[in-house]
Design an enzyme around this catalytic site. Sequence first.
Site, PDB file in Angstrom:
ATOM      1  N   ASP A  48     -12.463  75.190 -41.454  1.00  0.00           N
ATOM      2  CA  ASP A  48     -12.381  74.688 -40.089  1.00  0.00           C
ATOM      3  C   ASP A  48     -11.311  73.607 -39.940  1.00  0.00           C
ATOM      4  O   ASP A  48     -10.548  73.611 -38.980  1.00  0.00           O
ATOM      5  CB  ASP A  48     -13.734  74.109 -39.658  1.00  0.00           C
ATOM      6  CG  ASP A  48     -14.847  75.134 -39.782  1.00  0.00           C
ATOM      7  OD1 ASP A  48     -14.581  76.306 -39.471  1.00  0.00           O
ATOM      8  OD2 ASP A  48     -15.955  74.782 -40.214  1.00  0.00           O
ATOM      9  N   HIS A  94      -1.193  56.338 -32.886  1.00  0.00           N
ATOM     10  CA  HIS A  94      -1.391  57.012 -31.592  1.00  0.00           C
ATOM     11  C   HIS A  94      -2.534  58.009 -31.712  1.00  0.00           C
ATOM     12  O   HIS A  94      -3.021  58.285 -32.814  1.00  0.00           O
ATOM     13  CB  HIS A  94      -0.108  57.683 -31.107  1.00  0.00           C
ATOM     14  CG  HIS A  94       0.375  58.776 -32.013  1.00  0.00           C
ATOM     15  ND1 HIS A  94       1.014  58.521 -33.218  1.00  0.00           N
ATOM     16  CD2 HIS A  94       0.305  60.125 -31.908  1.00  0.00           C
ATOM     17  CE1 HIS A  94       1.317  59.667 -33.792  1.00  0.00           C
ATOM     18  NE2 HIS A  94       0.899  60.657 -33.034  1.00  0.00           N
ATOM     19  N   ASP A 120       9.654  58.989 -38.779  1.00  0.00           N
ATOM     20  CA  ASP A 120       9.218  60.331 -38.377  1.00  0.00           C
ATOM     21  C   ASP A 120      10.318  61.380 -38.605  1.00  0.00           C
ATOM     22  O   ASP A 120      11.365  61.337 -37.974  1.00  0.00           O
ATOM     23  CB  ASP A 120       8.870  60.225 -36.880  1.00  0.00           C
ATOM     24  CG  ASP A 120       8.502  61.537 -36.217  1.00  0.00           C
ATOM     25  OD1 ASP A 120       8.429  62.566 -36.912  1.00  0.00           O
ATOM     26  OD2 ASP A 120       8.271  61.527 -34.985  1.00  0.00           O
ATOM     27  N   HIS A 174       9.271  64.346 -30.429  1.00  0.00           N
ATOM     28  CA  HIS A 174       9.837  63.745 -31.638  1.00  0.00           C
ATOM     29  C   HIS A 174      11.354  63.574 -31.511  1.00  0.00           C
ATOM     30  O   HIS A 174      12.028  64.386 -30.890  1.00  0.00           O
ATOM     31  CB  HIS A 174       9.523  64.610 -32.862  1.00  0.00           C
ATOM     32  CG  HIS A 174       8.053  64.712 -33.153  1.00  0.00           C
ATOM     33  ND1 HIS A 174       7.383  63.790 -33.897  1.00  0.00           N
ATOM     34  CD2 HIS A 174       7.132  65.635 -32.769  1.00  0.00           C
ATOM     35  CE1 HIS A 174       6.101  64.134 -33.972  1.00  0.00           C
ATOM     36  NE2 HIS A 174       5.925  65.249 -33.290  1.00  0.00           N
ATOM     37  N   HIS A 177       6.329  61.938 -42.486  1.00  0.00           N
ATOM     38  CA  HIS A 177       5.909  62.855 -41.422  1.00  0.00           C
ATOM     39  C   HIS A 177       6.780  64.106 -41.379  1.00  0.00           C
ATOM     40  O   HIS A 177       7.591  64.285 -40.457  1.00  0.00           O
ATOM     41  CB  HIS A 177       5.955  62.136 -40.064  1.00  0.00           C
ATOM     42  CG  HIS A 177       5.033  62.739 -39.032  1.00  0.00           C
ATOM     43  ND1 HIS A 177       5.327  63.908 -38.365  1.00  0.00           N
ATOM     44  CD2 HIS A 177       3.836  62.330 -38.565  1.00  0.00           C
ATOM     45  CE1 HIS A 177       4.348  64.179 -37.520  1.00  0.00           C
ATOM     46  NE2 HIS A 177       3.423  63.245 -37.613  1.00  0.00           N
ATOM     47  N   ASP A 230       4.975  58.276 -34.543  1.00  0.00           N
ATOM     48  CA  ASP A 230       5.663  59.457 -34.013  1.00  0.00           C
ATOM     49  C   ASP A 230       6.402  58.989 -32.769  1.00  0.00           C
ATOM     50  O   ASP A 230       5.779  58.454 -31.859  1.00  0.00           O
ATOM     51  CB  ASP A 230       4.651  60.532 -33.608  1.00  0.00           C
ATOM     52  CG  ASP A 230       4.041  61.214 -34.816  1.00  0.00           C
ATOM     53  OD1 ASP A 230       4.223  60.708 -35.937  1.00  0.00           O
ATOM     54  OD2 ASP A 230       3.367  62.245 -34.630  1.00  0.00           O
TER      55      ASP A 230
END
Lengths: 588, 588
Positions: free
Chosen positions: B83, B106, B228, B401, B423, B196
């Site tokens: 899941d 965030h 990022d 982004h 990231h 981000d």
Amino acid sequence: MGKVESKVENKTEKTVEKKVADKKPVKSRRPSRARRSSNELKVIPLGGLGQIGLNMMLFEYGDDIIIVDCGLMFPEDYMLGIDLVIPDFTYLRKRADKIRGVVITHGHEDHTGALPFFLREFNVPVYGTKLTLGLIKEKLKEFKLLKKTKLITVKSTTKTTLGCFEVEYIPVAHSIADGVGLAIKTPVGTIIHSGDFKLDQTPVDGVLTDMHKFGDFGSKGVLALMADSTNVEKAGYSLSEKEIGRAFDDIFRDAKGRIIIAAFSSNIHRVQQVLDATHKHKRKLILNGRSMVNNFRIANELGYINVPKGVIAELSDLPKLSKYKVVLLTTGSQGEPMSALTRISLNDHKQIKIEKNDVVVLSSKFIPGNEKSIANVINSLYRRGADVIYEKVSEVHVSGHASQEELKILMNATKPKYFVPIHGEYRHLVRHSKLAQKVGIPKERTFLIENGDVICFNKKSARVKGNVEVGKVFIDGKGVGDVCNMVIRDRKHLSEDGIMIALLLINKRTAELSYGPEILASGVMLERQNEKMIEEAKELVKQMFNGLPTEAKRDIAEVKTEVSRCLRRLLNRKLLRRPMIFPIVVEV
Amino acid sequence: MGKVESKVENKTEKTVEKKVADKKPVKSRRPSRARRSSNELKVIPLGGLGQIGLNMMLFEYGDDIIIVDCGLMFPEDYMLGIDLVIPDFTYLRKRADKIRGVVITHGHEDHTGALPFFLREFNVPVYGTKLTLGLIKEKLKEFKLLKKTKLITVKSTTKTTLGCFEVEYIPVAHSIADGVGLAIKTPVGTIIHSGDFKLDQTPVDGVLTDMHKFGDFGSKGVLALMADSTNVEKAGYSLSEKEIGRAFDDIFRDAKGRIIIAAFSSNIHRVQQVLDATHKHKRKLILNGRSMVNNFRIANELGYINVPKGVIAELSDLPKLSKYKVVLLTTGSQGEPMSALTRISLNDHKQIKIEKNDVVVLSSKFIPGNEKSIANVINSLYRRGADVIYEKVSEVHVSGHASQEELKILMNATKPKYFVPIHGEYRHLVRHSKLAQKVGIPKERTFLIENGDVICFNKKSARVKGNVEVGKVFIDGKGVGDVCNMVIRDRKHLSEDGIMIALLLINKRTAELSYGPEILASGVMLERQNEKMIEEAKELVKQMFNGLPTEAKRDIAEVKTEVSRCLRRLLNRKLLRRPMIFPIVVEV
């Protein structure tokens, strides 16, 4: 579902014709050999409309059927364990004696891959250009069908008579050499089938899409155009294959070590450009991967590539060659698990290990559905120290399919009375039919149909009339079609939460448990971590059984149901999982 | 494997410093509270480096640990039945008393989604902006963790002291409102974490990425920038979120019927633009889908959206409203099987049925891996007669982004001594480190690290020193981590060819078969089509058993092995399939 019932009867037609000034009346140039009773041309897609792959189109008039293309589809994610998908030939089985032949537009698997399965059932001649048949021969050899199959080579000047049909071949540029579009003269008019095409003004082999010939048919009158919808979402024009040459040139100039290029082995023009860049930059080319080696051999033997002298080296030469000298051309641009490139990326290739300063070029599209696998290969190559260049960061790939402006050009050249978008998902077909409206082909004359829909053309009108049985036939190992959606559903269930098996032996005489419950599981959980739960399950099932009235104990079906219910509840409560439960209850 | 051992010792450093003129010496502005013995800052990514999702970064100095973000990952295709995926918290378990708090940049799930699992184990305060915490609260409520968790709201003026660390918050534009980058003052220098971000000069809420504040830290001296890498493959600048407003305006102007828009429910700015367009074009907005309704409510309550009076209608009003009046905003832009949009496309939604002239807008990215599902939804919507507008054919989505030029701007503003791309997949990290070289951050000062790698910073140098245990922990139903790769492998095996169970009961006394062989299968083939083969299998197993010497017949393990071998051979020969074979042999 969503079938468009396009009825263009005489009356409607006339009013529509007024709006389209440049439409010529369609004349029948060939007398019909078919029985008078069925003077309608039926056009039936058996695959490729509403999906990517499985391209197969059928033309039927009276006692004659011809088939255009016979392609496969690679399995989608949900088709668990399936190797290949082919079209359903049911409609043809009752009409086998009518089939006059299969005409192949080009050598891609989505147009040729179902041929071996088809030819096992239907022994009819196959028509194609030299390279197309060269590639098909290889496949037929594998399936031991080469001897019994009649293969007929065609070229741009050939006219093939197949029953009441006459087929002419129109060269088209695509991501494989020697592709053709078709002009199919039928008793009710000429149908143009674009094949897979693009307009490339600077094709690598100099063979342009023959717009003049398309235009010739246009001025003589085209009943219907069926055209490639693959890239209808793309505005403007596609880039020329030759643009890749420039990108290669930059890469070859800057490379400080070996260059490893992955491409589709059937993309002969791409292979040619790799050859040219290798030669220009005084390197040696080593071919790797079974299909790359095979397709290169075939294309070379048939004269479709021009191999500069001394440019080819063998894989066994690799250790001897300076790394400034090496270019490796390999398969696996889609991150296929067993392909050469994937094995290289996993350091699992016998001869090829990534070294510092290696540059790997994925000269290919990120085909939707393969992005993750491709990304995994790219990441692994980077981790091994290679630099990696791919479509998203450099122009190392162009598409072989026409963009919007090219599609319009084909429509305007052929000036068809009717338009049938083919070769695409439903969204592509819809968008292609809207594009047709922009160049003046009205909605009423566009057939937005899907596999199995039958378009009937007669000299005066055309309409969709019913549909025939079509579908996807799954190939799994040696089985053709024996794995159906029910089997797939079981595999899906098994894949999500595994299976739990409960075994109970019941004494026939006393109706008491004589063995068990034994509980076995696979794919549910790590059993050694869950011993306690297995014990709890056994205890629960035992209690449940012992609590049943004697009559129920003797009813095996009932016991099975109760065992399933009992385990299902436990697993749901404890783990929120729903494995397949397989109760085995035997009286002994 | 592929770990980059970047050692920048005193000596190397100086020579490097000469090349980079604008580097300021890093001063320690805060006295260390940590023990003298460990005056090194350790930075350890527990997730998000070398993968998309699972973002979690750990900063450790002496007795203090702070954590930045605690995200989840949606399962990849190969993670059958899983899941969710969360990071492995092993490293933290022995250091739980050191953790001073979690700072969240965030409210996206790949930054917050593992929090409930984390907070179940570690009861530490969570810091975030108002909207971020608003979204987190909702999740914690579900997991019954809200009461016991201390949530501390921060804003751009807040300075948070967490042990020896001091954190400041820098507003950044992203595809969710109220995102922040972080300036983390540590005893060895300041680290900037971009969160981000993108540079959007016309953000919908007017909140710009605060380049001035980034620049302030830059001029005071930044030890390291962690930025990022998501869109590092994209050249140039990202488009402003406001561009979407124009596309919406065109769509709303032309729509002849209802407008159905699918978007990420967390994209509050997108929701605002839908609200604005709806209001401007005098329509009514109906929200649909649980997360859309929830996130709208939260953002509205907290003042992050501006809802024009009377613009919102209820789903129950739908039948009463003229279709020229309706805009539906829904979830399911990724083709998720149970989402509102998928159900609408399958005509399986109770209140919303596609009608002629409906326009459906997928205002979202085609996330790699979801293309097929999204395409299926689009095709189904077209088949039901809707017009469909999506990223590939219209500018109805922009990324949240930064593209290459924006990434360079951040580097130049912060002038970091060291650079750590975060990231992203490994390819993104590599490309980001190359980009850093272009603006003058040398390779030696860039840490191309992955999850678990430990960067040690002291006042004089920085280097990668070993690594810690990290990984993906699978959530399957209620189980956390009990489904491991072995279980996944079984599920994979089951998914490809199913399972075949053979039951044999052996008489303890005589060592002869007293029942069976019984053969059962699931996911292998359609049994009723294969009755003959099942019979053949039974016969083969029986003969095999009867042919065994008596001693072998009494050896259950041996009998099982022989049964498996026998069936495996038969299935391979007949079907070329390799199901899981499950022999059950019991002495009775």
